[in-house]
Write an enzyme that holds these catalytic residues in place. Structure first.
Site, PDB file in Angstrom:
ATOM      1  N   GLU A 113      16.296 -29.447  -5.843  1.00 47.00           N
ATOM      2  CA  GLU A 113      17.515 -28.966  -5.191  1.00 47.00           C
ATOM      3  C   GLU A 113      17.820 -29.672  -3.883  1.00 47.00           C
ATOM      4  O   GLU A 113      18.988 -29.756  -3.473  1.00 47.00           O
ATOM      5  CB  GLU A 113      17.415 -27.448  -4.956  1.00 47.00           C
ATOM      6  CG  GLU A 113      17.555 -26.604  -6.204  1.00 47.00           C
ATOM      7  CD  GLU A 113      16.239 -26.405  -6.957  1.00 47.00           C
ATOM      8  OE1 GLU A 113      16.210 -25.593  -7.886  1.00 47.00           O
ATOM      9  OE2 GLU A 113      15.240 -27.071  -6.590  1.00 47.00           O
ATOM     10  N   GLU A 166      12.321 -22.329 -12.031  1.00 48.90           N
ATOM     11  CA  GLU A 166      12.293 -20.990 -11.439  1.00 48.90           C
ATOM     12  C   GLU A 166      12.205 -19.918 -12.526  1.00 48.90           C
ATOM     13  O   GLU A 166      11.493 -18.917 -12.368  1.00 48.90           O
ATOM     14  CB  GLU A 166      13.535 -20.787 -10.565  1.00 48.90           C
ATOM     15  CG  GLU A 166      13.499 -21.648  -9.301  1.00 48.90           C
ATOM     16  CD  GLU A 166      14.629 -21.341  -8.350  1.00 48.90           C
ATOM     17  OE1 GLU A 166      14.387 -20.682  -7.320  1.00 48.90           O
ATOM     18  OE2 GLU A 166      15.773 -21.759  -8.634  1.00 48.90           O
ATOM     19  N   GLY A 215      16.467 -24.546 -11.438  1.00 48.19           N
ATOM     20  CA  GLY A 215      16.508 -23.180 -11.943  1.00 48.19           C
ATOM     21  C   GLY A 215      15.691 -22.997 -13.200  1.00 48.19           C
ATOM     22  O   GLY A 215      15.180 -21.895 -13.463  1.00 48.19           O
TER      23      GLY A 215
END
Length: 733
Positions: A157, A137, A134
């Site tokens: 992930e 991201e 994340g």
């Protein structure tokens, strides 16, 4: 606007306190020094610092505070640009895994990423340390990215049974192209700052060591160019050759069909990247979200997250609450065979000097050659440089006299698996070791208490059961004897930390945790083999479950003579009521020890690593069935797995019941890290919970009708199953 060309940024001095910097107290926090995302304005640049120790994971509080900071900046006329950075050693190391399985809290990470990307003012991410999952991201949703040396960028992930679910599968291909994005997501590996720049994942590299200096310098350069927002969703160059991009996706789909070995999320990652090519951005986000939720709901995600936390729980042991590790600066190793040499490499890799003792010059030369061979191969593969090889070997010395171990803080015995031999070694170590030195045995099965009796200081003795090859395998069983002192145990765990291994505390019994359980479910396999299943059927069933190889392939790899020696050692104390299958002994009597002799359960012609079934082995099995009076019967794959796994779970419950392991998750870690149990099933105890303990207990009781001596339900398994509890309920306790 066009992507700025990479450039080195000159150092920018921090503003003096009270000059350029002005603290902004946004509604999300009481002051700039509190909250999970702290803000400070440097002239027209709002710096937002994610501060959530230890790794700045994206908890709900981080997401909320960061969202508020971005929103406040939109209406602040003094702010022209927003700089995101992390406090401490990392940018953002990923999502907060502890929130998985809990009701989601707003804002969701996908919404936060979209908010960042939609900012009317340019958002710049200064990446240092870990920018993973994340965190990456978030960075890809920003408009520009500058990376410091040492930054690690990745989307791992897949290792948790997930896919990047906050736009990562849609933004990464737009920055890197489908091939590079798929490589990043399917392997879970990290990119260096240099590699990320070359791939198009970041825009610039910084020469500064401080993320604030680097971020401010880069942001000011962008503002001088009048650079406005540049949204990744609009990037088109990397996907311009649609045919080539789809070909990369097709190739990845074909590849994982044979290599993913039952994993659920890799195929969904490929689907999501295909959507990035074929669908408009917002539609691709919806596809990604649907696929992410499928992964989130899968048993594999739960198992992989369990494995992640289980590995971090193993260091929580009672001894570390009351003692600290002893000094650990020099290590001695007795024995230069395959195991001793592997241990030496692991210790040298950790930066510690090693002195190896062997019985004579020829044996010592062979031991040194084994160590050098490992490093020569690493140099050949480009893993280390010739200079690094030389530096590591410079820390390696050898001797043929035990006196050379007099300055070692920790001495590891790695000689032949024989009690008399090991006791003789420890008597010598007791003579030469300095006061306070830790003496460790690498025994795989033998009684550590009995070995410690050869010394005057059993408090200094413990077991350190390395797994072969010791320089590669992550598992280390730390075996605590009856008299082992807490600081001795702490030193074993400290060694594991330095060697980057996963330590599991084990009590003393024959085989400790892993090998004790292995012996029992291997016995279940042998009984099935004598009853009608071929070793090749059994191996195929175990591979289908997710193991990389079956028990007979593993036996051939390890060497049949190892198990044979153990069986002969145990013969005098073997329970006469227990069935004993002699088929493996018949092979060993012929000298068929597996790969090293060219045949075992399989044939290995011309040194082949992959075995082929051997008709002569099947003939021997038929002869043994006739000798034992067994009428063979067919076994389905389900029949094989139900017996194989029930035996494993039952004996694991005994190990736990007797206090050999501290908690069920420790047993899971042993089998995940040392025995090839499929990680996406979480380990034998987690797997047993997932299939239901009453069902496993019913299977065992059913098998007991044909062999009550072997199939004795563990008291712990009975207690849990009949009370409606799980193994997992014991982990917190």
């Amino acid at each position: 606007m066009a992507r700025p060309a990479p450039f080195a940024l000159p150092p920018v001095p921090r503003p003096a306190r009270g000059q350029e910097a002005t603290t902004e107290t946004l509604s999300m926090t009481d002051s700039a020094s509190t909250g999970a995302a702290q803000t400070r304005r440097y002239e027209d640049i709002l710096v937002v610092v994610i501060d959530h120790p230890p790794v700045n994971a994206l908890s709900a509080a981080v997401r909320r505070d960061l969202s508020n900071a971005i929103a406040e900046a939109q209406t602040d006329t003094r702010v022209r640009a927003i700089l995101l950075m992390g406090a401490g050693k990392n940018f953002i190391a990923g999502a907060d895994i502890r929130e998985f399985g809990k009701p989601p809290q707003q804002p969701l990470l996908p919404d936060l990423c979209n908010q960042i990307e939609a900012s009317a003012k340019p958002v710049i991410a200064a990446l240092h340390g870990a920018a993973l999952g994340g965190g990456l991201e978030i960075a890809m949703a920003a408009h520009y990215r500058v990376a410091l040396a040492g930054a690690k960028l990745g989307l791992p992930e897949v290792n948790l049974g997930l896919l990047p679910g906050a736009g990562g599968t849609q933004r990464a291909p737009r920055l890197m192209g489908a091939q590079a994005a798929l490589d990043l997501m399917l392997t879970g590996k990290h990119l260096s700052a240099d590699a990320a720049l070359a791939a198009g994942l970041v825009d610039a590299l910084a020469s500064e060591e401080d993320p604030l200096d680097a971020g401010l310098a880069y942001t000011r350069q962008l503002l001088a160019l009048n650079a406005g927002p540049r949204r990744t969703r609009d990037a088109a160059d990397a996907l311009s050759d649609r045919q080539a991009q789809l070909a990369a996706v097709d190739a990845a789909a074909e590849r994982i069909a044979t290599t993913a070995r039952g994993l659920f999320s890799p195929a969904r990652i490929v689907q999501a990247v295909r959507a990035a090519i074929e669908q408009p951005f917002d539609e691709g986000l919806r596809t990604e979200r649907a696929l992410f939720l499928q992964c989130l709901d899968s048993p594999q995600r739960a198992a992989l997250v369990h494995a992640f936390f289980a590995e971090r729980e193993t260091a929580k042991i009672p001894e570390l609450k009351e003692a600290r590790a002893r000094r650990l600066e020099r290590v001695g190793i007795v024995g230069g065979g395959t195991m001793g040499a592997g241990i030496a490499v692991a210790v040298l890799d950790a930066g510690l000097p090693v002195v190896m003792v062997e019985q004579d010059d020829a044996a010592l030369a062979r031991g040194r050659a084994r160590v050098e061979q490992v490093y020569d191969l690493l140099v050949k593969k480009g893993r280390i440089s010739s200079d690094e090889r030389a530096a590591r070997l410079a820390r390696f010395t050898g001797a043929t006299n035990y006196d050379a171990l007099g300055e070692a803080d920790l001495i590891i015995e790695a000689v032949f698996e024989d009690m008399a031999v090991k006791q003789a070694v420890f008597a010598q170590l007791d003579r030469v070791a300095k006061p306070g030195a830790v003496l460790a045995t690498n025994t795989s099965y033998l009684d550590v208490n009995q070995i410690a009796e050869a010394t005057r200081g059993p408090a200094d003795v413990l077991g350190l059961h390395f797994f072969s090859p010791a320089n590669i395998m992550k598992l280390l069983e730390v075996v605590v004897g009856r008299h082992t002192a807490p600081d001795t145990v702490a030193t074993g765990f400290e060694l594991a930390r330095r060697l980057r291994k996963t330590p599991v505390r084990a009590g003393v019994c024959d085989g400790f945790i892993g090998n004790r359980i292995l012996a029992v479910h291997r016995q279940a396999a042998d009984m099935m083999m004598e009853d009608g299943a071929s070793p090749y059927d059994i191996d195929a069933a175990v591979r289908a479950f997710g193991y990389p190889m079956g028990p007979y392939q593993m036996a051939d790899l390890a060497g049949g003579d190892i198990g044979w020696a153990t069986r002969k050692r145990r013969a005098a104390t073997r329970d006469p009521a227990l069935r004993y299958v002699q088929i493996p002994d018949r092979l060993c009597e012929r000298g068929w020890f597996g790969q090293k002799t060219g045949r075992g359960f399989y044939l290995y012609p011309d040194g082949a690593r992959q075995g082929t079934p051997d008709p002569d082995v099947l003939a021997i099995i038929d002869d043994e069935r006739r000798r034992a009076g067994v009428a063979p019967r067919p076994f389905t794959q389900d029949d094989i797995l139900s017996r194989y796994l029930a035996a494993m779970v039952n004996e694991a419950a005994n190990v736990l019941h007797q206090g050999i392991a501290l908690r069920p998750s420790d047993i899971d870690v042993v089998f995940l890290s040392g025995y090839g149990f499929p990680r996406y099933r979480g380990g034998p105890m987690h797997y047993a919970d997932s299939v239901d303990l009453p069902r496993i207990l019913a299977d065992i009781r059913g098998f007991a009708a044909e062999d009550p001596a072997f199939w004795k339900p563990s008291p712990l398994l009975v207690a849990l199953a009949e009370s409606g509890r799980s193994f997992g309920s014991l982990n917190a306790a």
